[in-house]
Design a protein around this motif. Structure first.
Motif, short mmCIF file in Angstrom:
data_model
loop_
_atom_site.label_atom_id
_atom_site.label_comp_id
_atom_site.label_asym_id
_atom_site.label_seq_id
_atom_site.Cartn_x
_atom_site.Cartn_y
_atom_site.Cartn_z
N ASN A 161 -2.78 7.99 -5.55
CA ASN A 161 -3.72 7.02 -5.00
C ASN A 161 -4.65 6.52 -6.10
OD1 ASN A 161 -2.83 7.27 -2.26
ND2 ASN A 161 -3.90 9.22 -2.16
N PRO A 162 -4.28 5.43 -6.77
CA PRO A 162 -5.16 4.90 -7.83
C PRO A 162 -6.52 4.50 -7.28
CG PRO A 162 -2.99 3.85 -7.84
CD PRO A 162 -3.08 4.62 -6.58
N ASP A 163 -7.56 4.66 -8.11
CA ASP A 163 -8.89 4.28 -7.67
C ASP A 163 -9.11 2.77 -7.82
OD1 ASP A 163 -9.46 3.83 -10.38
OD2 ASP A 163 -10.30 5.83 -10.65
N ASP A 164 -10.20 2.31 -7.24
CA ASP A 164 -10.48 0.87 -7.25
C ASP A 164 -10.66 0.34 -8.67
OD1 ASP A 164 -10.34 0.80 -4.52
OD2 ASP A 164 -12.50 0.82 -4.18
N GLU A 165 -11.19 1.17 -9.56
CA GLU A 165 -11.43 0.71 -10.93
C GLU A 165 -10.12 0.35 -11.62
OE1 GLU A 165 -13.32 2.24 -15.20
OE2 GLU A 165 -13.39 3.53 -13.42
N LEU A 166 -9.09 1.19 -11.47
CA LEU A 166 -7.80 0.90 -12.10
C LEU A 166 -7.17 -0.34 -11.48
CD1 LEU A 166 -5.56 1.59 -14.08
CD2 LEU A 166 -4.57 3.08 -12.32
N LEU A 167 -7.23 -0.46 -10.16
CA LEU A 167 -6.67 -1.64 -9.50
C LEU A 167 -7.34 -2.91 -10.01
CD1 LEU A 167 -6.29 -0.47 -5.78
CD2 LEU A 167 -4.67 -0.26 -7.67
N GLU A 168 -8.64 -2.85 -10.17
CA GLU A 168 -9.37 -4.02 -10.67
C GLU A 168 -8.98 -4.34 -12.11
OE1 GLU A 168 -14.00 -5.52 -11.37
OE2 GLU A 168 -13.59 -3.69 -10.23
N ARG A 169 -8.84 -3.31 -12.93
CA ARG A 169 -8.49 -3.54 -14.33
C ARG A 169 -7.09 -4.13 -14.47
NH1 ARG A 169 -9.83 0.51 -18.87
NH2 ARG A 169 -9.40 -1.46 -19.91
N LEU A 170 -6.21 -3.78 -13.53
CA LEU A 170 -4.85 -4.32 -13.56
C LEU A 170 -4.73 -5.65 -12.82
CD1 LEU A 170 -2.78 -1.05 -12.98
CD2 LEU A 170 -2.91 -2.39 -15.09
N GLY A 171 -5.86 -6.12 -12.29
CA GLY A 171 -5.86 -7.42 -11.62
C GLY A 171 -5.23 -7.39 -10.25
N ILE A 172 -5.27 -6.24 -9.56
CA ILE A 172 -4.69 -6.11 -8.23
C ILE A 172 -5.77 -6.39 -7.18
CG2 ILE A 172 -3.67 -4.51 -6.57
CD1 ILE A 172 -2.34 -3.09 -8.92
N ASP A 173 -5.54 -7.42 -6.38
CA ASP A 173 -6.44 -7.76 -5.29
C ASP A 173 -6.16 -6.81 -4.13
OD1 ASP A 173 -7.66 -8.99 -3.01
OD2 ASP A 173 -7.58 -10.93 -4.02
N ARG A 174 -7.19 -6.21 -3.58
CA ARG A 174 -7.00 -5.25 -2.50
C ARG A 174 -6.37 -5.88 -1.26
NH1 ARG A 174 -8.43 -0.28 -3.25
NH2 ARG A 174 -8.11 0.13 -1.02
N LYS A 208 0.83 -1.21 0.00
CA LYS A 208 0.00 0.00 0.00
C LYS A 208 0.87 1.25 0.00
CE LYS A 208 -0.57 0.24 5.04
NZ LYS A 208 -1.54 0.34 6.15
N ASP A 209 2.01 1.21 0.71
CA ASP A 209 2.90 2.36 0.76
C ASP A 209 3.64 2.54 -0.56
OD1 ASP A 209 2.26 2.91 3.50
OD2 ASP A 209 3.55 1.23 4.06
N ILE A 210 4.02 1.43 -1.18
CA ILE A 210 4.68 1.48 -2.48
C ILE A 210 3.72 2.05 -3.52
CG2 ILE A 210 5.56 0.03 -4.37
CD1 ILE A 210 6.70 -1.84 -2.16
N LEU A 211 2.48 1.58 -3.50
CA LEU A 211 1.49 2.03 -4.47
C LEU A 211 1.19 3.51 -4.32
CD1 LEU A 211 -0.49 1.23 -6.72
CD2 LEU A 211 -2.16 0.73 -4.93
N HIS A 212 1.10 3.98 -3.08
CA HIS A 212 0.70 5.36 -2.82
C HIS A 212 1.88 6.32 -2.77
CE1 HIS A 212 -3.08 3.51 -0.75
NE2 HIS A 212 -3.20 3.56 -2.06
N GLU A 213 3.06 5.84 -3.15
CA GLU A 213 4.25 6.69 -3.16
C GLU A 213 4.06 7.89 -4.08
OE1 GLU A 213 9.08 6.18 -3.80
OE2 GLU A 213 7.71 4.64 -4.51
N GLY A 214 3.41 7.67 -5.22
CA GLY A 214 3.22 8.76 -6.18
C GLY A 214 1.81 9.32 -6.21
#
Length: 205
Positions: A101-114, A93-99
């Motif tokens: 805060n992607p929304d849930d839609e993008l995470l889902e499209r990239l296949g990232i499980d929360r 979560k810290d690596i992802l939010h370094e730059g």
């Protein structure tokens, strides 16, 4: 608005050049391919364009100005090996939010499980890590994306999923993309121009 390499050369000694006299331009909204044999310096050129390396000769300009040295970098690089691009002491979560805060839609499209957000990098596979690296690079202030063999380690279905998400974001943000790859079908499908670093020759994709 464009990213330019002007007469760029790189080598560890001036009598031992990796490449010289490279001219490359990438306009916003454009997708350009970069090819060349192993050892020709494709990855090094990508690092130079993103500001990770300094050329031995020539210059890199972003919108007719030098690359910025502070703040969120408008040229983002996605490495082939994601484990080299993440801090092993940070949770995902810290690596992802370094730059940003992607929304849930993008995470889902990239296949990232929360559920992965609470994990450490060593708890994810290389392909799962790469999804985070892609998401991190697609921030709203990114003007140009350097994709260095970005999906090579992934299966064909996952490659298609990630590239479609990237292309949709690029269109939305009018982002330019440099695709470094040895996969000719991928380059022919994505790119309007393809540059061969070994001869500094451009051909239409």
């Amino acid at each position: 608005m464009q990213l330019e390499a002007l007469n760029v050369g790189f080598g560890y000694r001036k009598n031992n050049w990796t490449f010289r006299h490279i001219d490359l331009s990438l306009r916003k909204g454009e997708i350009v391919g970069l090819v060349g044999p192993s050892g020709a310096g494709k990855t090094t050129l990508g690092r130079i364009l993103a500001g990770y390396e300094q050329p031995l000769e020539g210059t890199v300009k972003l919108n007719d100005a030098p690359l910025p040295k502070t703040g969120y970098h408008p040229v983002q690089l996605v490495f082939q090996h994601p484990e080299k691009a993440v801090n092993p002491k940070w949770r995902m979560k810290d690596i992802l939010h370094e730059g940003w805060n992607p929304d849930d839609e993008l995470l889902e499209r990239l296949g990232i499980d929360r559920d992965w957000l609470q994990r450490w990098p060593n708890e994810l596979s290389g392909g799962e890590l790469q999804r985070f690296c892609v998401a991190r690079a697609l921030g709203p202030m990114t003007q140009f994306l350097i994709a260095d063999e970005m999906t090579t380690m992934l299966d064909a279905i996952t490659q298609a999923q990630i590239w479609q998400a990237v292309l949709d974001m690029a269109k939305k943000q009018n982002m330019g993309i440099l695709v470094i790859s040895h996969e000719a079908p991928l380059l022919d499908r994505l790119c309007s121009r393809i540059i061969d670093i070994s001869s500094n020759v451009m051909r239409e994709g």
